[in-house]
Design an enzyme around this catalytic site. Sequence first.
Site, PDB file in Angstrom:
ATOM      1  CG  HIS A  61       4.271  -1.723  11.327  1.00  0.00           C
ATOM      2  ND1 HIS A  61       5.036  -0.598  11.504  1.00  0.00           N
ATOM      3  CD2 HIS A  61       3.537  -1.510  10.212  1.00  0.00           C
ATOM      4  CE1 HIS A  61       4.769   0.277  10.540  1.00  0.00           C
ATOM      5  NE2 HIS A  61       3.852  -0.251   9.730  1.00  0.00           N
ATOM      6  CG  ASP A 103       0.797  -1.272   7.711  1.00  0.00           C
ATOM      7  OD1 ASP A 103       1.727  -2.054   7.965  1.00  0.00           O
ATOM      8  OD2 ASP A 103       0.931  -0.026   7.677  1.00  0.00           O
ATOM      9  CG  ASP A 108       5.051   3.001   7.246  1.00  0.00           C
ATOM     10  OD1 ASP A 108       4.100   3.508   6.620  1.00  0.00           O
ATOM     11  OD2 ASP A 108       4.913   2.018   8.015  1.00  0.00           O
ATOM     12  CG  HIS A 109       4.241   0.165   4.101  1.00  0.00           C
ATOM     13  ND1 HIS A 109       4.112  -1.144   4.492  1.00  0.00           N
ATOM     14  CD2 HIS A 109       3.845   0.909   5.164  1.00  0.00           C
ATOM     15  CE1 HIS A 109       3.644  -1.190   5.742  1.00  0.00           C
ATOM     16  NE2 HIS A 109       3.480   0.048   6.158  1.00  0.00           N
ATOM     17  CG  HIS A 131      -0.383   0.109   2.532  1.00  0.00           C
ATOM     18  ND1 HIS A 131       0.415  -0.860   3.087  1.00  0.00           N
ATOM     19  CD2 HIS A 131      -0.443   1.105   3.450  1.00  0.00           C
ATOM     20  CE1 HIS A 131       0.803  -0.486   4.294  1.00  0.00           C
ATOM     21  NE2 HIS A 131       0.305   0.709   4.536  1.00  0.00           N
ATOM     22  CG  HIS A 189       0.075   4.379   4.641  1.00  0.00           C
ATOM     23  ND1 HIS A 189      -0.643   3.612   5.523  1.00  0.00           N
ATOM     24  CD2 HIS A 189      -0.790   5.302   4.151  1.00  0.00           C
ATOM     25  CE1 HIS A 189      -1.898   4.049   5.571  1.00  0.00           C
ATOM     26  NE2 HIS A 189      -2.009   5.078   4.737  1.00  0.00           N
ATOM     27  CG  HIS A 226      -3.859   0.074   6.703  1.00  0.00           C
ATOM     28  ND1 HIS A 226      -3.815   0.673   7.943  1.00  0.00           N
ATOM     29  CD2 HIS A 226      -2.699   0.414   6.086  1.00  0.00           C
ATOM     30  CE1 HIS A 226      -2.678   1.343   8.054  1.00  0.00           C
ATOM     31  NE2 HIS A 226      -1.984   1.213   6.942  1.00  0.00           N
TER      32      HIS A 226
HETATM   33 FE    FE Z   1       2.902   0.786   8.037  1.00  0.00          FE
HETATM   34 ZN    ZN Z   2       0.179   1.662   6.531  1.00  0.00          ZN
END
Ligand code: FE
Ligand code: ZN
Length: 253
Positions: A165, A127, A56-57, A52, A54, A110
């Site tokens: 995570h 996530d 942090d990905h 996805h 975001h 998410h």
């Molecule tokens: Fe994440």
């Molecule tokens: Zn995420």
Amino acid sequence: MKVTAIPAFRDNYVWAIHDDHSAILVDPGEAAPILAWLERGQRHPVAILVTHHHADHVGGIREITARYDIPVYGPGNEAIPGRTHPLLGGETVQISELGLAFQVLATPGHTLGHLCYVGHGALFCGDTLFSCGCGRLFEGTPTQMHASLNRIKALPAETLVYCAHEYTLENLDFALAVEPNNPALQTRLAEVRSLLSQGKPTLPVSLGTEIATNPFLRFDQSSVAVAAAQHAGHPAQPGLATFTTVRAWRDGD
Ligand code: FE
Ligand code: ZN
């Protein structure tokens, strides 16, 4: 197929699926630790799989693809930097360098375009699912997430779940608040404490263990439905209503 966790940021794992020469990178949020890991093992990346959009990905994609000209698979309906292969779920991704194939599962909740990758006894779920938890509903509805989690629950119990995570210990706190008398939670808590004290990831975890411990997969259990209803102060039928109530409980509502 070997899978190695490359820690990133505070609690992310970038999963590298690899042999001695080549690696597939799942959700490279940050380039530096990945490039260091590749160099240390003298490996080349051959593909990037994205769950996805975001940061942090996806934050490390551009720096990696500037060095290595490799395909980037990801949600077709989200903004993914450098994406070469847009996916919507239902496809199969073939990575010929490693002789591996992954089924693409659409798991909205998410985010709306969230994808999971399944193959060779492994699930890379970004996530959507965490050990003893699930992703927050930033874009999707409880109905969508409930359906996505049911899709995951239908996979073989021995499937190894690779979440993005390290949230397991704090999630266990919540799971124990929901089901204080679930013995499988005590077993998992002891295992997680031991792994963390050795500096090891608590992942992967088998889907069977998650089905026995994760309140967000246990919405059909009467124990979870009763706890959810008690917390919310209104009835919650097992299923979607219990999932929705437990998600709101976790969010502090
Ligand atoms: Fe994440
Ligand atoms: Zn995420």
